[in-house]
Design a protein around this motif. Structure first.
Motif, short mmCIF file in Angstrom:
data_model
loop_
_atom_site.label_atom_id
_atom_site.label_comp_id
_atom_site.label_asym_id
_atom_site.label_seq_id
_atom_site.Cartn_x
_atom_site.Cartn_y
_atom_site.Cartn_z
N SER A 196 0.83 -1.19 0.00
CA SER A 196 0.00 0.00 0.00
C SER A 196 0.88 1.25 0.00
CB SER A 196 -0.89 0.00 1.24
OG SER A 196 -1.40 1.29 1.44
N ALA A 197 0.37 2.29 -0.66
CA ALA A 197 1.12 3.54 -0.71
C ALA A 197 0.97 4.32 0.59
CB ALA A 197 0.62 4.38 -1.87
N PHE A 198 0.04 3.90 1.42
CA PHE A 198 -0.30 4.66 2.62
C PHE A 198 0.52 4.19 3.82
CE2 PHE A 198 -4.29 6.99 1.49
CZ PHE A 198 -4.30 6.66 0.16
N LYS A 199 1.64 4.85 4.03
CA LYS A 199 2.50 4.48 5.16
C LYS A 199 2.24 5.43 6.32
CE LYS A 199 6.03 2.22 2.62
NZ LYS A 199 5.71 2.67 1.23
N PRO A 200 2.44 4.97 7.55
CA PRO A 200 2.27 5.87 8.69
C PRO A 200 3.07 7.15 8.50
CG PRO A 200 2.54 3.64 9.46
CD PRO A 200 2.74 3.59 7.97
N GLY A 201 2.45 8.26 8.84
CA GLY A 201 3.12 9.56 8.71
C GLY A 201 2.80 10.25 7.39
N MET A 202 2.30 9.48 6.42
CA MET A 202 1.98 10.07 5.12
C MET A 202 0.83 11.07 5.26
SD MET A 202 0.31 8.19 1.89
CE MET A 202 -0.05 8.96 0.34
N ARG A 203 1.01 12.22 4.62
CA ARG A 203 -0.05 13.23 4.62
C ARG A 203 -0.45 13.48 3.17
NH1 ARG A 203 0.71 17.98 8.69
NH2 ARG A 203 0.50 16.82 10.63
N TYR A 204 -1.72 13.44 2.91
CA TYR A 204 -2.16 13.58 1.52
C TYR A 204 -3.45 14.37 1.44
CZ TYR A 204 -5.08 9.82 3.20
OH TYR A 204 -5.95 9.08 3.96
N MET A 205 -3.69 14.88 0.24
CA MET A 205 -4.92 15.59 -0.02
C MET A 205 -5.71 14.74 -1.00
SD MET A 205 -5.33 19.34 -1.73
CE MET A 205 -4.44 20.12 -0.41
N ILE A 206 -6.97 14.53 -0.72
CA ILE A 206 -7.77 13.74 -1.64
C ILE A 206 -8.85 14.62 -2.25
CG2 ILE A 206 -9.15 12.74 0.22
CD1 ILE A 206 -8.71 10.13 -1.77
N LEU A 207 -8.89 14.61 -3.59
CA LEU A 207 -9.80 15.48 -4.32
C LEU A 207 -10.86 14.61 -4.98
CD1 LEU A 207 -6.69 16.94 -5.90
CD2 LEU A 207 -8.26 18.52 -4.81
N ASP A 208 -12.10 14.77 -4.55
CA ASP A 208 -13.18 14.07 -5.25
C ASP A 208 -13.73 15.04 -6.29
OD1 ASP A 208 -15.26 12.50 -6.16
OD2 ASP A 208 -16.57 12.92 -4.45
N LEU A 209 -13.34 14.81 -7.53
CA LEU A 209 -13.73 15.70 -8.61
C LEU A 209 -14.95 15.08 -9.29
CD1 LEU A 209 -10.04 15.94 -9.62
CD2 LEU A 209 -11.32 17.87 -8.75
N GLY A 210 -16.11 15.56 -8.91
CA GLY A 210 -17.35 14.96 -9.39
C GLY A 210 -18.03 15.82 -10.45
N GLY A 211 -19.29 15.51 -10.68
CA GLY A 211 -20.04 16.27 -11.66
C GLY A 211 -20.49 17.61 -11.10
N GLY A 212 -20.90 17.59 -9.83
CA GLY A 212 -21.37 18.82 -9.21
C GLY A 212 -20.30 19.51 -8.41
N THR A 213 -19.80 18.79 -7.42
CA THR A 213 -18.88 19.43 -6.50
C THR A 213 -17.46 18.92 -6.63
OG1 THR A 213 -19.55 17.81 -4.85
CG2 THR A 213 -20.60 19.96 -4.75
N VAL A 214 -16.53 19.77 -6.22
CA VAL A 214 -15.15 19.38 -5.99
C VAL A 214 -15.01 19.39 -4.47
CG1 VAL A 214 -12.76 20.15 -6.17
CG2 VAL A 214 -14.27 20.26 -8.14
N ASP A 215 -14.65 18.24 -3.94
CA ASP A 215 -14.78 18.00 -2.52
C ASP A 215 -13.41 17.53 -2.02
OD1 ASP A 215 -16.52 17.86 -0.39
OD2 ASP A 215 -17.27 15.88 -0.87
N VAL A 216 -12.84 18.26 -1.09
CA VAL A 216 -11.45 18.00 -0.73
C VAL A 216 -11.29 17.73 0.77
CG1 VAL A 216 -9.09 18.90 -0.90
CG2 VAL A 216 -10.84 19.71 -2.48
N THR A 217 -10.55 16.70 1.11
CA THR A 217 -10.14 16.58 2.51
C THR A 217 -8.65 16.27 2.55
OG1 THR A 217 -10.29 14.26 3.07
CG2 THR A 217 -12.33 15.43 3.04
N VAL A 218 -8.07 16.59 3.70
CA VAL A 218 -6.64 16.37 3.90
C VAL A 218 -6.50 15.45 5.11
CG1 VAL A 218 -4.43 17.50 4.24
CG2 VAL A 218 -6.27 18.71 3.09
N GLN A 219 -5.75 14.38 4.93
CA GLN A 219 -5.65 13.40 6.01
C GLN A 219 -4.22 12.97 6.25
OE1 GLN A 219 -8.30 10.39 4.37
NE2 GLN A 219 -9.94 11.01 5.76
#
Ligand SMILES: Nc1ncnc2c1ncn2[C@@H]1O[C@H](COP(=O)(O)OP(=O)(O)OP(=O)(O)O)[C@@H](O)[C@H]1O
Ligand SMILES: *[C@@H]1O[C@H](CO)[C@@H](O)[C@H](O)[C@H]1NC(C)=O
Ligand SMILES: *[C@@H]1O[C@H](CO)[C@@H](O)[C@H](O)[C@H]1NC(C)=O
Ligand SMILES: *[C@@H]1O[C@H](CO)[C@@H](O)[C@H](O)[C@H]1NC(C)=O
Ligand SMILES: *[C@@H]1O[C@H](CO)[C@@H](O)[C@H](O)[C@H]1NC(C)=O
Ligand SMILES: *[C@@H]1O[C@H](CO)[C@@H](O)[C@H](O)[C@H]1NC(C)=O
Ligand SMILES: *[C@@H]1O[C@H](CO)[C@@H](O)[C@H](O)[C@H]1NC(C)=O
Ligand SMILES: *[C@@H]1O[C@H](CO)[C@@H](O)[C@H](O)[C@H]1NC(C)=O
Ligand SMILES: [Mg+2]
Length: 595
Positions: free
Chosen positions: A223-246
């Motif tokens: 998996s690319a998700f190692k402890p300590g990794m910080r990423y931004m996830i962009l849900d680019l949909g039809g209506g909204t662009v929805d972003v969270t950072v985890q």
């Protein structure tokens, strides 16, 4: 609604079924608990929707009702049938709804009875009923599919299914409650449903994917998700662009670093830019006439753009040709006394970059890029703002999911603008949300904390203090009181744990003979709001509590109010302290102040 709702999600059900009710496209997915435990990526999603000319992993979100308001069809079937009806001019009495999810993220005041107009603009129905029709259809499709695969026998009736419905993370509490009630109308009971936040769900899916399926060309099966990794996830949909950072924690759970954010800059934003250019060329009256008198052609034009925009910009320095129904130029010529569109285009600012001959609109690449420009700019600007925030320090990966992330020009723009970041676009990016929602249903506790978007509090009356505004002052039982006080339960931009309610707060009913208490809940964009009447405060909803009939003293009327924030929805619990019985409290974020 109480804590127990939240708890019920945690005990494993045999099957988790997720519905992604999107602005433009919808779909479903499911997986069994045993499969989830062995291989979480083993999720079934229906990716073969009957479509004809267009290939997609989901089906369009549109609902067709007959003239008696009963359900006829959903998705491509609804589009095709309505088109057919329109061709025969039989559509007048039918109800056709599309792209209506954006209603819940707009300017419009939201309440239970809000209506939406159908495609013709002449008729309307309660929005909740239209949503419910869509959810009910997807639910029955899923159940039917279980049956054809002989899987339904594993289940002891319905009760072993836990349902998950996805919602944009940027929606407010009222919109989420609206969706929940629509699901209830569609027969999914409260205790069998959780709401998943779209970008978070996608993150959960990406997290279980090995590198080789996450990034093209990679051969690592970790998996690319190692402890300590910080990423931004962009849900680019039809209506909204929805972003969270985890951030991935040591124990592989996830925590939110910055509150969900985004805006209405999704794929349909590009569609409307296209339409705007058409309107500039032919004028609004012609478009209105076209939309009302040539419904089938209008649908055809929408579909044509949907297909062409997918390849637009992939070939450099070329023109894109759109097939535009002749009816449009015919109406134009009728309206403007024989002036042809060809001439009109030559006189417009698009002269030389655009030509309109017969049913073909040839558009220079620079104009095509303009369709996307504003959407791209908004997205880039938003990501830049986020990356500059203190909370987002150390974010080195951007993950793009949602159908719009398949757009090559958008991918290139993001990769070029943020060249120092790693940009990941998983395969089947359009299905990441719905598949992730299944994972969320199996184990919602992966996300251990979230950030609050507002300060939340209760409107209350307290003793008048020095410095309080005089117009808030009044006398009750001989004491100076201050009304409209914002009694804060949580501050905005704070990390709150999932599952546990915050410290309760206590309130005493103002009148001695009160038998019922309404606790008004307010939100604020300030850290320390003082009065609920301040400009930065907004009424969210209320909790109603019935008090015991026989109170002996003031103390015995005290009410405890507990709020739980970390979940995907806000839970408010209230109870009378002395009897310790949970009151018949019900929270309601869909009414207006004073209702
Ligand atoms: N290759 C492509 N190029 C450009 N746009 C695309 C491409 N593929 C899909 N889209 C656009 O992506 C959008 C659909 O994405 P998706 O299915 O994720 O949205 P949704 O879930 O319906 O919307 P939302 O999540 O906002 O409610 C549509 O606007 C569609 O036109
Ligand atoms: C997917 O769903 C559609 C609509 O219910 C159905 O016609 C189709 O057969 C399904 N596909 C598969 C592979 O089951
Ligand atoms: C939530 O959003 C809806 C739709 O945009 C809006 O009508 C409603 O006022 C909002 N509610 C709150 C409490 O902000
Ligand atoms: C609901 O909102 C609409 C406007 O969006 C308004 O016309 C209607 O009166 C409201 N209904 C109630 C019961 O508040
Ligand atoms: C919902 O869950 C309950 C058990 O919690 C069960 O009795 C009921 O049948 C379920 N209903 C549906 C529609 O899944
Ligand atoms: C893939 O996983 C297997 C065990 O599951 C391991 O033996 C192998 O070395 C891994 N390959 C790579 C390239 O990481
Ligand atoms: C597009 O228009 C520009 C002028 O704005 C022109 O320089 C360019 O050559 C045109 N491209 C094509 C492919 O016609
Ligand atoms: C909360 O965070 C936002 C950025 O996301 C910032 O603009 C705002 O000032 C912060 N508010 C407080 C009170 O810290
Ligand atoms: Mg979506």
């Amino acid at each position: 609604m109480t804590q127990s709702v939240y708890k019920s999600v945690q005990k494993g059900r045999v099957l988790v079924a997720a519905i992604d009710f999107g602005t433009t496209y919808s779909g479903y997915a499911f997986s069994f608990r045993t499969d989830f435990e062995n291989d979480p990526t083993k999720i079934y999603a229906n990716t073969t929707w009957e479509s004809g000319s267009l290939q997609s992993l989901k089906t369009p979100t549109c609902v067709l009702l007959k003239s008696d308001k009963t359900f006829h069809s959903f998705g491509y079937d609804a589009e095709n049938k309505y088109s057919e009806l329109a061709n025969d001019e039989l559509h007048e009495d039918w109800y056709f709804f599309r792209r209506f999810k954006m209603l819940l993220h707009g300017e419009k005041l939201l309440n239970r009875t809000v209506l939406i107009q159908d495609e013709s603009g002449k008729k309307s129905l309660p929005a909740r009923t239209v949503f419910a029709h869509g959810i009910r259809f997807l639910k029955s499709c899923l159940l039917k599919e279980l049956k054809t695969r002989g899987l339904d026998e594993i289940l002891k009736e319905d009760e072993e299914i836990h349902w998950v419905l996805t919602v944009p993370a940027i929606w407010n509490d009222s919109a989420k409650q609206f969706m929940r009630e629509a699901a209830e109308e569609a027969g999914i009971l409260m205790h069998n449903l959780s709401l998943a936040l779209e970008p978070e769900a996608a993150a959960l899916y990406c997290k279980v994917l090995p590198m080789e399926r996450l990034e093209q060309g990679s051969s690592s099966n970790l998996s690319a998700f190692k402890p300590g990794m910080r990423y931004m996830i962009l849900d680019l949909g039809g209506g909204t662009v929805d972003v969270t950072v985890q951030e991935v924690l040591e124990d592989n759970n996830l925590r939110e670093l910055h509150k969900a954010s985004g805006g209405a800059w999704g794929g349909t934003y590009v569609d409307s830019a296209f339409l705007q250019v058409i309107i500039k060329l032919v004028g609004n009256p012609v478009i209105q006439k076209f939309k009302t008198s040539c419904m089938a052609d209008d649908l055809e034009l929408t579909r044509e753009f949907e297909i062409k925009k997918r390849t637009a910009g992939t070939q450099q320095n070329q023109k894109t040709t759109f097939k535009v129904p002749v009816a449009l130029s015919e109406i134009f010529e009728e309206e403007y006394d024989g002036e042809t569109l060809k001439e009109s285009v030559q006189q417009s600012r698009y002269s030389g970059m655009l030509s309109w001959i017969g049913d073909k609109l040839r558009v220079n690449q620079s104009i095509v890029q303009e369709f996307f420009k504003h959407s791209f700019e908004s997205i880039v600007e938003h990501i830049e703002t986020l990356l500059n925030l203190k909370q987002c320090k150390g974010v080195d990966t951007l993950i793009m999911v949602g159908g719009y992330s398949e757009c090559k020009m958008l991918q290139d723009t993001i990769k070029q603008t943020f060249s120092s970041k790693r940009v990941i676009i998983p395969m089947e990016a359009g299905l990441a949300v719905v598949k992730g929602a299944v994972l969320f249903g199996h184990n919602p506790n992966v996300i251990v904390s979230r950030m609050t978007k507002f300060s939340y509090g209760v409107e209350s009356t307290r003793d008048f203090e020095e410095g309080d505004s005089n117009d808030k002052r009044f006398i009750k039982y001989g004491r100076a009181k201050c009304k409209d006080s914002f009694s804060k339960h949580v501050t905005l931009n704070t990390s709150v744990p999932v599952g546990d309610p915050l410290e309760p707060q206590y309130y005493r009913p103002l009148d001695k003979d009160q038998t019922e208490v309404v606790v008004p809940i307010f939100i604020s964009t300030k850290e320390n709001p003082r009065y609920t009447t301040d400009a930065d405060c907004q009424y969210l909803g209320k909790v109603e509590i019935k008090l015991s009939e026989t109170p002996d003293s003031d103390e015995e009327k005290d009410i405890e109010v507990k709020m739980t924030f970390g979940g995907t929805e806000l839970y408010v619990e209230a109870k009378e302290v002395h009897s310790n019985k949970p009151c018949t409290a019900k929270f309601d974020f869909l009414s207006h102040h004073g209702d």
